[in-house]
Design a protein around this motif. Structure first.
Motif, short mmCIF file in Angstrom:
data_model
loop_
_atom_site.label_atom_id
_atom_site.label_comp_id
_atom_site.label_asym_id
_atom_site.label_seq_id
_atom_site.Cartn_x
_atom_site.Cartn_y
_atom_site.Cartn_z
N ASP A 68 52.68 13.65 51.48
CA ASP A 68 53.51 12.44 51.40
C ASP A 68 53.82 12.07 49.95
OD1 ASP A 68 53.79 12.10 54.12
OD2 ASP A 68 51.99 10.87 54.31
N GLU A 69 52.84 12.19 49.06
CA GLU A 69 53.08 11.88 47.64
C GLU A 69 54.11 12.84 47.06
OE1 GLU A 69 48.85 10.07 46.01
OE2 GLU A 69 49.07 12.24 46.20
N ALA A 70 53.97 14.12 47.39
CA ALA A 70 54.92 15.11 46.87
C ALA A 70 56.32 14.86 47.43
CB ALA A 70 54.45 16.52 47.24
N LEU A 71 56.40 14.47 48.69
CA LEU A 71 57.71 14.22 49.30
C LEU A 71 58.38 13.01 48.67
CD1 LEU A 71 59.73 15.09 51.46
CD2 LEU A 71 58.53 13.61 53.09
N ILE A 72 57.61 11.97 48.37
CA ILE A 72 58.18 10.79 47.70
C ILE A 72 58.76 11.19 46.35
CG2 ILE A 72 57.57 8.61 46.59
CD1 ILE A 72 55.56 8.15 48.86
N ALA A 73 58.04 12.06 45.63
CA ALA A 73 58.53 12.53 44.33
C ALA A 73 59.82 13.32 44.49
CB ALA A 73 57.46 13.38 43.66
N LEU A 74 59.90 14.15 45.52
CA LEU A 74 61.11 14.93 45.77
C LEU A 74 62.29 14.02 46.09
CD1 LEU A 74 59.61 17.86 47.88
CD2 LEU A 74 60.61 18.05 45.60
N HIS A 75 62.03 12.95 46.82
CA HIS A 75 63.10 12.00 47.17
C HIS A 75 63.72 11.38 45.92
CE1 HIS A 75 61.81 11.11 51.62
NE2 HIS A 75 62.31 12.31 51.44
#
Length: 328
Positions: A282-289
């Protein structure tokens, strides 16, 4: 003769059966899906299988003695010529359903591509009929030994793969899975190498249960409708999601960012030289967003980890994402 667009959710059992003969064999229409424009005319292969056996019989027993008898075996209304060789120049078993082998391959095509049984098979006898079909196809493949990359082998593989999916037992070959899902075989290999889609590999195949789960989300897939009466009207799948939805970036090859891409317990995202490690998906996905161009590391088919760039975004159910947590 024009046929309507062939979409799984709108086709009745009779329309699917008709599609095999008019579209796949005779080629009256082409699908928008390019993977379904493949050649399905198996006639010349079936003739060559028979001709090769006839030639061996002539060599062993003598052509003069057996040739007339071999010609007499070619029953049907369209036999021309005075020898079996002359007959084979014009004879097309695909259009002459008098041979047992022709019926077998047609039945495999109807079931393999479209998930239906022939109309003459009674509803309460379909499951047993399909068991017999699978057994006969295995026998045909064992004794006739069709060309592995030919049309007959492709049709047989499709039927046996669909049977595995329908029963939840066995494996599905990659070419059949690609045809079922309306993608290229290369795309399937990319999905496997990046652990996308939850496909479970067994040797050079995937498990039937994981193939069924992946195909459930493919609008191109003709899900089997033989377990229901022909009178049941077609029902379009619900466009709504049943679980929480997550937006994930999609690379140029169609693979996407998912929880199975942790390496050493960390997700690597960002451009080369600017990568950041995150302990949770989830943290990585937020960064990708937040990135103008999302980038992340994932393994290729050879197992080498490299950076890919997102070209698009897609919605996917969180439950499906969580099923991809197996390590790569």
């Amino acid at each position: 003769m024009n046929m309507p667009n062939l979409t799984p959710e709108t086709m009745t059992a009779d329309e699917r059966r008709e599609a095999w003969f008019q579209r796949e064999l005779i080629g009256y229409a082409l699908a928008a899906n390019s993977d379904y424009t493949a050649n399905w005319d198996y006639g010349h292969e079936l003739l060559e299988l028979l001709a090769s056996r006839f030639r061996v019989i002539e060599l062993i027993l003598g052509a003069d003695e057996v040739a007339p008898h071999l010609f007499a075996l070619l029953h049907g209304p369209d036999v021309e010529g005075e020898t079996w060789r002359e007959a084979f120049e014009t004879y097309d078993p695909v259009l002459t359903p008098h041979w047992t082998g022709t019926k077998l391959i047609d039945n495999a095509g109807i079931y393999g591509l479209y998930g239906v049984t022939p109309k003459e098979v009674r509803f309460d006898e379909r499951d047993g009929w399909l068991e017999e079909l699978a057994r006969h196809l295995e026998q045909f493949r064992q004794f006739a030994q069709p060309e592995p990359q030919g049309v007959i082998a492709r049709i047989i593989n499709l039927a046996l793969s669909r049977r595995a999916i329908d029963t939840g037992v066995g494996e599905v070959d990659l070419q059949s899975l690609a045809l079922f899902g309306g993608v290229t075989e290369g795309r399937i290999r990319n999905i496997l190498s990046s652990n996308d889609g939850g496909l479970e590999k067994v040797g050079s195949r995937v498990t039937a249960t994981s193939a069924a789960a992946w195909l459930k989300g493919r609008k191109e897939f003709f899900a089997s409708i033989w377990p229901q009466p022909d009178e049941t009207p077609p029902e379009a799948p619900s466009p709504d999601f049943a679980d929480d939805v997550v937006f994930v970036p999609v690379a140029a090859d169609g693979s996407h960012f998912h929880p199975g891409l942790a390496r050493g317990g960390k997700f690597m995202v960002g451009a080369k030289g600017e990568e950041v490690q995150y302990a949770s998906f989830d943290e990585a996905l937020i960064a990708l967003h937040k990135m103008a161009t999302p980038r992340w590391r994932r393994p290729n088919e050879a197992g080498n980890w490299g950076i890919v760039s997102g070209r698009d975004w897609k919605r996917i159910e969180r439950r499906q994402l969580m099923s991809m947590c197996a390590g790569v």
